[in-house]
Motif scaffolding. Structure first.
Motif, PDB file in Angstrom:
ATOM      1  N   LEU A 245       0.824  -1.213   0.000  1.00 15.83           N
ATOM      2  CA  LEU A 245       0.000   0.000   0.000  1.00 15.83           C
ATOM      3  C   LEU A 245       0.856   1.261   0.000  1.00 15.83           C
ATOM      4  N   ARG A 246       1.998   1.225   0.669  1.00 19.57           N
ATOM      5  CA  ARG A 246       2.872   2.401   0.729  1.00 19.57           C
ATOM      6  C   ARG A 246       3.502   2.737  -0.606  1.00 19.57           C
ATOM      7  N   ARG A 247       3.441   1.845  -1.576  1.00 17.47           N
ATOM      8  CA  ARG A 247       3.966   2.140  -2.916  1.00 17.47           C
ATOM      9  C   ARG A 247       3.106   3.161  -3.648  1.00 17.47           C
ATOM     10  N   VAL A 248       1.871   3.351  -3.189  1.00 19.53           N
ATOM     11  CA  VAL A 248       0.953   4.293  -3.822  1.00 19.53           C
ATOM     12  C   VAL A 248       1.283   5.698  -3.341  1.00 19.53           C
ATOM     13  N   TYR A 249       1.421   6.616  -4.300  1.00 21.28           N
ATOM     14  CA  TYR A 249       1.700   8.011  -3.953  1.00 21.28           C
ATOM     15  C   TYR A 249       0.559   8.553  -3.096  1.00 21.28           C
ATOM     16  N   GLY A 250       0.880   9.078  -1.928  1.00 27.96           N
ATOM     17  CA  GLY A 250      -0.131   9.626  -1.033  1.00 27.96           C
ATOM     18  C   GLY A 250      -0.475   8.727   0.134  1.00 27.96           C
ATOM     19  N   ILE A 251       0.043   7.497   0.134  1.00 24.01           N
ATOM     20  CA  ILE A 251      -0.199   6.575   1.249  1.00 24.01           C
ATOM     21  C   ILE A 251       1.126   6.294   1.932  1.00 24.01           C
ATOM     22  N   GLY A 252       1.197   6.683   3.185  1.00 25.58           N
ATOM     23  CA  GLY A 252       2.384   6.425   3.985  1.00 25.58           C
ATOM     24  C   GLY A 252       2.122   5.314   4.978  1.00 25.58           C
ATOM     25  N   ALA A 253       2.952   5.241   5.988  1.00 23.44           N
ATOM     26  CA  ALA A 253       2.837   4.184   6.992  1.00 23.44           C
ATOM     27  C   ALA A 253       1.524   4.266   7.764  1.00 23.44           C
ATOM     28  N   VAL A 254       1.082   5.472   8.097  1.00 23.82           N
ATOM     29  CA  VAL A 254      -0.142   5.637   8.894  1.00 23.82           C
ATOM     30  C   VAL A 254      -1.370   5.216   8.090  1.00 23.82           C
ATOM     31  N   PHE A 255      -1.529   5.751   6.877  1.00 24.96           N
ATOM     32  CA  PHE A 255      -2.699   5.388   6.067  1.00 24.96           C
ATOM     33  C   PHE A 255      -2.693   3.904   5.713  1.00 24.96           C
ATOM     34  N   SER A 256      -1.534   3.345   5.407  1.00 20.95           N
ATOM     35  CA  SER A 256      -1.494   1.927   5.045  1.00 20.95           C
ATOM     36  C   SER A 256      -1.947   1.062   6.221  1.00 20.95           C
ATOM     37  N   ARG A 257      -1.527   1.416   7.435  1.00 19.56           N
ATOM     38  CA  ARG A 257      -1.964   0.669   8.625  1.00 19.56           C
ATOM     39  C   ARG A 257      -3.469   0.819   8.842  1.00 19.56           C
ATOM     40  N   ARG A 258      -3.991   2.030   8.666  1.00 17.54           N
ATOM     41  CA  ARG A 258      -5.430   2.268   8.840  1.00 17.54           C
ATOM     42  C   ARG A 258      -6.259   1.516   7.798  1.00 17.54           C
ATOM     43  N   ILE A 259      -5.767   1.472   6.564  1.00 16.54           N
ATOM     44  CA  ILE A 259      -6.475   0.753   5.494  1.00 16.54           C
ATOM     45  C   ILE A 259      -6.555  -0.733   5.825  1.00 16.54           C
ATOM     46  N   VAL A 260      -5.453  -1.309   6.279  1.00 19.45           N
ATOM     47  CA  VAL A 260      -5.432  -2.731   6.625  1.00 19.45           C
ATOM     48  C   VAL A 260      -6.307  -2.995   7.850  1.00 19.45           C
ATOM     49  N   ASP A 261      -6.226  -2.140   8.870  1.00 19.36           N
ATOM     50  CA  ASP A 261      -7.047  -2.321  10.073  1.00 19.36           C
ATOM     51  C   ASP A 261      -8.535  -2.262   9.744  1.00 19.36           C
ATOM     52  N   TYR A 262      -8.925  -1.304   8.911  1.00 24.17           N
ATOM     53  CA  TYR A 262     -10.335  -1.181   8.548  1.00 24.17           C
ATOM     54  C   TYR A 262     -10.785  -2.383   7.716  1.00 24.17           C
ATOM     55  N   ARG A 263      -9.903  -2.870   6.851  1.00 20.61           N
ATOM     56  CA  ARG A 263     -10.220  -4.064   6.061  1.00 20.61           C
ATOM     57  C   ARG A 263     -10.490  -5.260   6.980  1.00 20.61           C
ATOM     58  N   GLU A 264      -9.687  -5.398   8.029  1.00 18.38           N
ATOM     59  CA  GLU A 264      -9.888  -6.496   8.981  1.00 18.38           C
ATOM     60  C   GLU A 264     -11.219  -6.364   9.709  1.00 18.38           C
ATOM     61  N   LYS A 265     -11.605  -5.137  10.079  1.00 20.42           N
ATOM     62  CA  LYS A 265     -12.898  -4.923  10.734  1.00 20.42           C
ATOM     63  C   LYS A 265     -14.058  -5.260   9.803  1.00 20.42           C
ATOM     64  N   LEU A 266     -13.916  -4.878   8.525  1.00 25.43           N
ATOM     65  CA  LEU A 266     -14.972  -5.135   7.543  1.00 25.43           C
ATOM     66  C   LEU A 266     -15.053  -6.603   7.143  1.00 25.43           C
ATOM     67  N   GLY A 267     -13.936  -7.275   7.187  1.00 23.07           N
ATOM     68  CA  GLY A 267     -13.868  -8.626   6.637  1.00 23.07           C
ATOM     69  C   GLY A 267     -13.480  -8.583   5.165  1.00 23.07           C
ATOM     70  N   GLY A 268     -13.095  -7.416   4.699  1.00 24.26           N
ATOM     71  CA  GLY A 268     -12.701  -7.221   3.306  1.00 24.26           C
ATOM     72  C   GLY A 268     -13.499  -6.100   2.676  1.00 24.26           C
ATOM     73  N   TYR A 269     -12.893  -5.434   1.718  1.00 21.47           N
ATOM     74  CA  TYR A 269     -13.553  -4.346   1.009  1.00 21.47           C
ATOM     75  C   TYR A 269     -14.427  -4.913  -0.104  1.00 21.47           C
ATOM     76  N   CYS A 270     -15.664  -4.439  -0.182  1.00 23.34           N
ATOM     77  CA  CYS A 270     -16.569  -4.808  -1.284  1.00 23.34           C
ATOM     78  C   CYS A 270     -16.363  -3.879  -2.468  1.00 23.34           C
ATOM     79  N   SER A 271     -15.898  -2.678  -2.179  1.00 24.21           N
ATOM     80  CA  SER A 271     -15.739  -1.647  -3.191  1.00 24.21           C
ATOM     81  C   SER A 271     -14.558  -0.765  -2.820  1.00 24.21           C
TER      82      SER A 271
END
Length: 188
Positions: A81-107
């Motif tokens: 995720l950090r390879r994407v311009y605009g996503i650093g360590a904080v956003f990448s961790r938040r994206i993964v944490d939210y994905r775990e809460k959701l059980g996966g992104y539908c969209s």
């Protein structure tokens, strides 16, 4: 005479480059090659390439172009995720944490729900992702505990209470429509 005019022309070019660099450069178009600009009192090269997306950096006020990455959102780890311009360590961790809460992104649009990702950040990053719905972990609400349901971001405490009441009355849910018809879930 020819040699002297050559030195004058070279000196003129150097003066123009220094003057442009000192005031900064604003470019709206995609270019090939490199350009020198002033950022934080240090001269740095900015490389442009022909591609679909472009991003304006705040420090240099220069539009950088880049090719979108094709990253599957439900299987990417923080380093990908950090390879994407605009996503650093904080956003990448938040994206993964939210994905775990959701059980996966539908969209991919669910990235807007991640804390700190506002419309500007979303517009910059969304083209880099796609979703494979096979990787989503679904919750079977007929067998899920209250804590499992409450840990999901889309279930409110009142929804969980309605589900628990219906289950105690012998409710076994087979479809989303049934949950809507029995006023357990509300249409949004």
């Amino acid at each position: 005479m020819g040699r002297k005019s050559g030195y004058i022309a070279l000196l003129l070019v150097v003066v123009v480059v220094i003057a442009i660099s000192a005031i900064g450069i604003r470019r709206e178009d995609n270019l090939k090659g490199s350009l020198i600009c002033k950022a934080d009192s240090v001269f740095m090269p900015v490389i442009y390439s022909n591609s679909v997306d472009s991003v304006r950096t705040a420090k240099t006020n220069i539009k950088k172009s880049y090719k979108p990455l094709h990253i599957e959102l439900n299987s990417a780890d923080t380093s990908v995720l950090r390879r994407v311009y605009g996503i650093g360590a904080v956003f990448s961790r938040r994206i993964v944490d939210y994905r775990e809460k959701l059980g996966g992104y539908c969209s991919v649009e669910q990235l807007r729900e991640v804390r700190g990702i506002d419309e500007e950040v979303y517009e910059r990053i969304f083209r880099n992702f796609f979703v494979d719905s096979v990787l989503i972990s679904k919750i079977n609400i007929n067998f899920a505990t209250q804590n499992e349901l409450l840990s999901h971001p889309y279930f409110t405490p009142s929804m969980v209470r309605r589900i628990e009441k219906a289950k105690k009355r012998g409710g076994y849910f087979t479809s989303r429509k049934e949950l809507l018809d029995r006023n357990i879930l509300l249409e949004t």
